[in-house]
Design a protein around this motif. Structure first.
Motif, PDB file in Angstrom:
ATOM      1  N   LEU A  65      -6.533   0.666  -1.620  1.00 14.18           N
ATOM      2  CA  LEU A  65      -6.484  -0.213  -2.612  1.00 14.18           C
ATOM      3  C   LEU A  65      -7.632  -0.977  -2.788  1.00 14.18           C
ATOM      4  O   LEU A  65      -8.103  -1.346  -3.854  1.00 14.18           O
ATOM      5  CB  LEU A  65      -5.153  -1.091  -2.314  1.00 14.18           C
ATOM      6  CG  LEU A  65      -4.009  -0.744  -2.972  1.00 14.18           C
ATOM      7  CD1 LEU A  65      -2.792  -1.825  -2.492  1.00 14.18           C
ATOM      8  CD2 LEU A  65      -3.963  -0.804  -4.634  1.00 14.18           C
ATOM      9  N   ARG A  75       5.893  14.879   1.798  1.00  9.95           N
ATOM     10  CA  ARG A  75       4.744  14.092   1.588  1.00  9.95           C
ATOM     11  C   ARG A  75       5.191  12.443   1.554  1.00  9.95           C
ATOM     12  O   ARG A  75       4.822  11.750   2.362  1.00  9.95           O
ATOM     13  CB  ARG A  75       3.925  14.510   0.485  1.00  9.95           C
ATOM     14  CG  ARG A  75       2.576  13.548   0.392  1.00  9.95           C
ATOM     15  CD  ARG A  75       1.746  14.040  -0.487  1.00  9.95           C
ATOM     16  NE  ARG A  75       0.825  13.071  -0.926  1.00  9.95           N
ATOM     17  CZ  ARG A  75       0.240  13.049  -2.188  1.00  9.95           C
ATOM     18  NH1 ARG A  75       0.009  14.074  -2.982  1.00  9.95           N
ATOM     19  NH2 ARG A  75      -0.748  11.910  -2.447  1.00  9.95           N
ATOM     20  N   GLN A  79       6.062  17.894  -1.997  1.00 11.59           N
ATOM     21  CA  GLN A  79       5.905  16.474  -2.496  1.00 11.59           C
ATOM     22  C   GLN A  79       6.773  15.548  -1.747  1.00 11.59           C
ATOM     23  O   GLN A  79       6.600  14.449  -1.504  1.00 11.59           O
ATOM     24  CB  GLN A  79       5.865  16.347  -4.021  1.00 11.59           C
ATOM     25  CG  GLN A  79       4.426  17.160  -4.415  1.00 11.59           C
ATOM     26  CD  GLN A  79       3.227  16.571  -3.657  1.00 11.59           C
ATOM     27  OE1 GLN A  79       2.852  15.528  -3.750  1.00 11.59           O
ATOM     28  NE2 GLN A  79       2.276  17.564  -3.201  1.00 11.59           N
ATOM     29  N   HIS A  81       2.299   2.085  -3.354  1.00  4.29           N
ATOM     30  CA  HIS A  81       1.449   2.572  -4.152  1.00  4.29           C
ATOM     31  C   HIS A  81       1.138   4.108  -3.716  1.00  4.29           C
ATOM     32  O   HIS A  81       1.116   4.946  -4.809  1.00  4.29           O
ATOM     33  CB  HIS A  81      -0.127   1.932  -4.150  1.00  4.29           C
ATOM     34  CG  HIS A  81       0.146   0.604  -4.999  1.00  4.29           C
ATOM     35  ND1 HIS A  81       0.353  -0.399  -4.494  1.00  4.29           N
ATOM     36  CD2 HIS A  81       0.082   0.352  -6.227  1.00  4.29           C
ATOM     37  CE1 HIS A  81       0.270  -1.353  -5.278  1.00  4.29           C
ATOM     38  NE2 HIS A  81       0.173  -0.841  -6.757  1.00  4.29           N
ATOM     39  N   GLU A  82       1.002   4.388  -2.416  1.00  6.43           N
ATOM     40  CA  GLU A  82       0.903   5.696  -2.153  1.00  6.43           C
ATOM     41  C   GLU A  82       2.041   6.462  -2.394  1.00  6.43           C
ATOM     42  O   GLU A  82       1.475   7.646  -2.682  1.00  6.43           O
ATOM     43  CB  GLU A  82       0.580   5.408  -0.519  1.00  6.43           C
ATOM     44  CG  GLU A  82       0.411   7.080   0.202  1.00  6.43           C
ATOM     45  CD  GLU A  82      -0.784   7.674  -0.299  1.00  6.43           C
ATOM     46  OE1 GLU A  82      -1.700   7.018  -0.689  1.00  6.43           O
ATOM     47  OE2 GLU A  82      -1.034   8.899  -0.081  1.00  6.43           O
ATOM     48  N   ILE A 116       5.710  10.975  -5.894  1.00  5.26           N
ATOM     49  CA  ILE A 116       6.811  10.818  -6.975  1.00  5.26           C
ATOM     50  C   ILE A 116       6.153  11.485  -8.008  1.00  5.26           C
ATOM     51  O   ILE A 116       7.010  12.252  -8.969  1.00  5.26           O
ATOM     52  CB  ILE A 116       6.983   9.304  -6.983  1.00  5.26           C
ATOM     53  CG1 ILE A 116       7.830   8.784  -5.720  1.00  5.26           C
ATOM     54  CG2 ILE A 116       8.085   9.147  -8.214  1.00  5.26           C
ATOM     55  CD1 ILE A 116       8.060   7.403  -5.699  1.00  5.26           C
ATOM     56  N   ASN A 117       5.068  10.995  -8.614  1.00  8.68           N
ATOM     57  CA  ASN A 117       4.389  11.512  -9.836  1.00  8.68           C
ATOM     58  C   ASN A 117       4.583  13.076  -9.829  1.00  8.68           C
ATOM     59  O   ASN A 117       4.875  13.525 -10.972  1.00  8.68           O
ATOM     60  CB  ASN A 117       2.945  10.815 -10.001  1.00  8.68           C
ATOM     61  CG  ASN A 117       2.312  11.092 -11.378  1.00  8.68           C
ATOM     62  OD1 ASN A 117       3.249  10.613 -12.470  1.00  8.68           O
ATOM     63  ND2 ASN A 117       1.385  12.048 -11.438  1.00  8.68           N
ATOM     64  N   ASN A 118       4.001  13.459  -8.756  1.00  8.53           N
ATOM     65  CA  ASN A 118       3.921  15.176  -8.669  1.00  8.53           C
ATOM     66  C   ASN A 118       5.465  15.709  -9.063  1.00  8.53           C
ATOM     67  O   ASN A 118       5.597  16.678  -9.627  1.00  8.53           O
ATOM     68  CB  ASN A 118       3.372  15.373  -7.520  1.00  8.53           C
ATOM     69  CG  ASN A 118       1.977  15.207  -7.496  1.00  8.53           C
ATOM     70  OD1 ASN A 118       0.986  15.191  -8.488  1.00  8.53           O
ATOM     71  ND2 ASN A 118       1.210  15.122  -6.300  1.00  8.53           N
ATOM     72  N   SER A 143       7.751  14.428 -10.566  1.00 11.25           N
ATOM     73  CA  SER A 143       8.572  14.097 -11.791  1.00 11.25           C
ATOM     74  C   SER A 143       7.712  14.891 -12.750  1.00 11.25           C
ATOM     75  O   SER A 143       8.477  15.542 -13.676  1.00 11.25           O
ATOM     76  CB  SER A 143       8.269  12.459 -11.939  1.00 11.25           C
ATOM     77  OG  SER A 143       7.924  12.260 -13.322  1.00 11.25           O
ATOM     78  N   LEU A 144       6.517  15.171 -12.757  1.00  5.88           N
ATOM     79  CA  LEU A 144       5.800  15.939 -13.525  1.00  5.88           C
ATOM     80  C   LEU A 144       6.164  17.639 -13.597  1.00  5.88           C
ATOM     81  O   LEU A 144       6.629  18.171 -14.387  1.00  5.88           O
ATOM     82  CB  LEU A 144       4.121  15.976 -13.169  1.00  5.88           C
ATOM     83  CG  LEU A 144       3.510  15.079 -13.818  1.00  5.88           C
ATOM     84  CD1 LEU A 144       2.033  15.180 -13.382  1.00  5.88           C
ATOM     85  CD2 LEU A 144       3.600  14.779 -15.299  1.00  5.88           C
ATOM     86  N   ASN A 157       3.599   6.564  -5.160  1.00  5.96           N
ATOM     87  CA  ASN A 157       3.431   7.078  -6.564  1.00  5.96           C
ATOM     88  C   ASN A 157       3.005   8.222  -6.541  1.00  5.96           C
ATOM     89  O   ASN A 157       3.505   8.848  -7.706  1.00  5.96           O
ATOM     90  CB  ASN A 157       2.815   5.779  -7.483  1.00  5.96           C
ATOM     91  CG  ASN A 157       3.176   4.553  -7.380  1.00  5.96           C
ATOM     92  OD1 ASN A 157       4.730   4.615  -7.596  1.00  5.96           O
ATOM     93  ND2 ASN A 157       2.591   3.615  -7.611  1.00  5.96           N
ATOM     94  N   ASN A 158       1.977   8.588  -5.785  1.00  9.09           N
ATOM     95  CA  ASN A 158       1.486   9.846  -5.878  1.00  9.09           C
ATOM     96  C   ASN A 158       2.301  11.280  -6.039  1.00  9.09           C
ATOM     97  O   ASN A 158       2.574  11.986  -6.894  1.00  9.09           O
ATOM     98  CB  ASN A 158       0.018  10.302  -5.131  1.00  9.09           C
ATOM     99  CG  ASN A 158      -0.920   9.487  -5.910  1.00  9.09           C
ATOM    100  OD1 ASN A 158      -1.093   9.809  -7.238  1.00  9.09           O
ATOM    101  ND2 ASN A 158      -1.799   8.761  -4.921  1.00  9.09           N
ATOM    102  N   GLY A 185       0.908  -1.145  -0.120  1.00 10.91           N
ATOM    103  CA  GLY A 185      -0.024   0.258   0.025  1.00 10.91           C
ATOM    104  C   GLY A 185       0.618   1.218   0.016  1.00 10.91           C
ATOM    105  O   GLY A 185       0.716   2.128  -0.762  1.00 10.91           O
ATOM    106  N   ASN A 229      -3.484   3.144   2.705  1.00  4.08           N
ATOM    107  CA  ASN A 229      -3.226   2.965   1.344  1.00  4.08           C
ATOM    108  C   ASN A 229      -3.910   1.629   0.831  1.00  4.08           C
ATOM    109  O   ASN A 229      -4.478   1.379  -0.102  1.00  4.08           O
ATOM    110  CB  ASN A 229      -1.788   2.790   1.139  1.00  4.08           C
ATOM    111  CG  ASN A 229      -0.978   3.992   1.450  1.00  4.08           C
ATOM    112  OD1 ASN A 229      -1.309   5.059   1.236  1.00  4.08           O
ATOM    113  ND2 ASN A 229      -0.239   3.768   2.646  1.00  4.08           N
TER     114      ASN A 229
END
Lengths: 493, 128
Positions: A359, A318, A315, A277-278, A283-285, A287-288, A280-281, A274, A355
């Motif tokens: 899920l 976070r 982030q 996965h959590e 990290i995605n922020n 990375s973007l 990922n958010n 979990g 998480n």
């Protein structure tokens, strides 16, 4: 001598108990049994000796009685011949012979006679006999009426004395006989009492510790164990057994801790999925945002650049927060009990399992009663219990189940109740008695059968209890009861 | 080719904040919302060519929005982006008619490629 601890160890209650058990003088059950039988033997020996003495005395008295009879006989014969002499003038020599024989007997048995009738009487008897013998001699030479009268008088006294001796001795024989009749009866009574006491004593010596051991083992099987402490002043065979039980409890506890640790690792494994996965958010922020910075840095204003960098930092923080919770939970450390807020405990565990909950798509309904008192416990261990219950609930529910967590005062005073209710498939009635047993699982190969067993162990150690209500097809409620923390010392009062 | 309109739904505000300029730059008209309810409202108001949506969200989730969008118009190409990517979830999304499924974290170029494929599918449809 050569003991591992010169003084009782303070930190470990079981080691302290072992120390106390060992540091007593030894008085084994074996010695006690031997001593008891020795006491019986001494009693029987005493009775035998007393009987032997009584019988010897009796034998001696019977012999003496014969002597006394013979003496009386001589005296009576002497008197008969004395009468014949006075009537017919014959048999004076025979009378004298009997008097002499009586005198010899008197001298020979002096000690016995003195014992039977007393020294004074003996002296009296002796005086009468000597005087009588003298008077017989005078009678032979020149009989006078005074001599005859004195002779009769001393003769009568002599007969009385002889009869007195025989009578006294007869009475003494009767006494001895009644004593020797009574002796075995008294001895049997005493022996019975002694045997009863010894039986009682040995039974107490053996049965009471056995009872304690049985109580201790059933206590261990319930998961709550207080080390066996000495209850007697002496060490005996049961000391070895108490040590063995204490040792076994230590080992069990160690194993229980290992199981709890293994179970925790498994829970961490589940939670990690979990958390991954959590993560990922953020990290995605990040990375973007980094890509935006790379692509557009030349066109962006300073304020926009600041905004983007702020996003990067927030982030990153976070992501750190997501991992921190799990690390807190995963950290291996000594259990440490302190006052805890129930609401905070539930919230932090929900975050930990959040998480996983997301899920599975389960909805979470949390209700915490107002003004809940603090509980006293180890946060990590109690978190493990609640996380286990959440994960079990998730396992029991199909996708998008409903998880209800409610905290309130327990029905029993002094207890806080945290109930975790799922809308899952429920536990079959026949499985209910076993759900807290180690290695019992209804999840097949997916489960280890450790979660509830370990949770139950933790809660019991906290002085609480876990109860289960379940209906097949409707869901399950696991209720954790935890004792309210004792009021802290009123330092701010 | 007319300007394609794109709806971005993610409860992470940064995603919308970054995607809006990154996609606008390529000539798309971009709307950004943070809740499924808002997305459903906008879908009711107009047909979007491309819907980019997160899956796990409080309230109306991405799968529900996917359902609504596909019910509104089969034209809408839905690209799912999620941090909780599992094979089951991807399959479920595809079964519901998702055009693509992208796991977070993703690179902008991956998303742009997916959008380009979706845009391409319109012209393929038009020619076919």
């Amino acid at each position: 001598m050569g003991e591992p601890h010169p003084s009782p160890p303070a930190d470990d209650p079981i080691a302290a108990a072992d120390w106390a058990l060992l540091h007593r003088p030894t008085f084994s059950i074996r010695t006690k049994i031997a001593a008891s039988f020795l006491a019986c033997f001494v009693l029987i020996g005493g009775v035998a000796l007393a009987s032997w003495i009584t019988l010897s005395r009796l034998e001696h008295k019977l012999y003496f009685l014969e002597v006394a009879d013979r003496y009386t006989n001589h005296i009576q014969q002497a008197r008969r011949y004395e009468k014949n002499f006075l009537l017919y003038g014959t048999d004076l020599a025979a009378a004298q012979e009997h008097v002499q024989a009586a005198g010899t007997a008197l001298k020979a048995e002096r000690r016995e006679i003195e014992r039977a009738v007393g020294r004074a009487t003996f002296q009296g008897m002796k005086g009468h006999l000597e005087r009588y013998e003298q008077l017989l001699g005078e009678l032979d030479r020149s009989p006078t009426p005074e001599t005859t009268t004195a002779l009769r008088e001393h003769g009568a006294q002599m007969v009385d004395g002889a009869l007195g001796v025989a009578e006294a001795e007869r009475q003494s024989v009767h006494q001895l006989l009644s004593v020797s009749r009574l002796l075995p009866l008294v001895a049997a009574g005493l022996l019975l009492a002694l045997i009863m006491y010894v039986t009682q004593f040995l039974a107490r010596q053996i049965l009471r510790p056995l009872g304690r051991m049985v109580a201790a083992t059933s206590q261990i099987s319930r998961g709550e164990f207080t080390p066996l402490l000495p209850q007697r002043r002496y060490r005996d065979e049961f000391t070895t057994m108490a040590l063995a039980i204490n040792h076994m409890a230590t080992e069990l506890e160690r194993r229980q801790e290992m199981l709890a640790e293994a179970q925790k690792l498994r829970a961490i494994g589940t939670l990690t999925a979990g958390v991954a996965h959590e993560l990922n958010n953020p990290i995605n922020n990040i990375s973007l945002t980094a890509e935006a910075l790379l692509e557009d840095c030349e066109q962006l204003s300073v304020d926009e650049l600041r905004d983007l960098c702020g996003d990067l930092l927030s982030q990153a923080e976070r992501a750190q927060g997501v991992v921190r919770n799990l690390l807190d939970f995963a950290r291996v450390r000594e259990p440490q009990r302190r006052p805890l807020e129930v609401a905070e405990l539930i919230e932090s565990t929900l975050k930990l399992a959040g998480n996983q909950l997301r899920l599975s798509g389960a909805t979470v309904d949390l209700s915490v009663a107002e003004g809940m008192p603090l509980i006293h416990g180890d946060k990590q261990q109690l978190s493990q219990v609640l996380v286990n219950l959440y994960l079990n609930a998730l396992d029991a529910m199909a996708a998008r189940g409903a998880l209800r967590i409610s905290a309130r005062m327990g029905d029993e005073p002094g207890f806080v109740s945290v109930a975790v209710t799922d809308s899952g498939r429920g536990i079959p009635k026949e499985a209910l008695p076993y759900i807290f047993d180690p290695f019992f699982t209804t999840k097949g190969a997916k489960g280890t059968g450790l979660g509830l067993s370990v949770s139950h162990g933790i809660v019991t150690k906290h002085g609480g209890d876990i109860r289960v209500r379940s209906e097949v097809g409707k869901g399950t409620t696991m209720e954790v009861l935890l004792p309210v923390a004792e009021a802290p010392p009123a330092d701010h009062a | 080719m007319p300007q394609l309109n794109v709806l971005v739904l993610d409860d992470e505000p940064i995603v919308g904040k970054r995607l809006r300029p990154a996609l606008a730059k390529l000539g798309y008209r971009v709307d950004v919302v943070q809740t499924g309810a808002d997305a459903v409202r906008l879908i009711g108001e107009q047909v979007y060519d491309i819907l980019i949506t997160d899956i796990r969200m409080e309230g109306v989730d991405g799968l529900e929005v996917l359902r609504q969008a596909r019910a509104r118009s089969s034209r809408t190409r839905v690209i799912m982006i999620t941090g909780y990517a599992t094979a089951d979830l991807a399959q479920e999304a595809r079964d519901l008619g998702a055009f693509d499924f992208i796991a977070k974290p993703f690179k902008l170029e991956d998303l742009r490629a997916a959008i380009a494929r979706a845009a391409g599918s319109f012209s393929a449809e038009a020619h076919g």
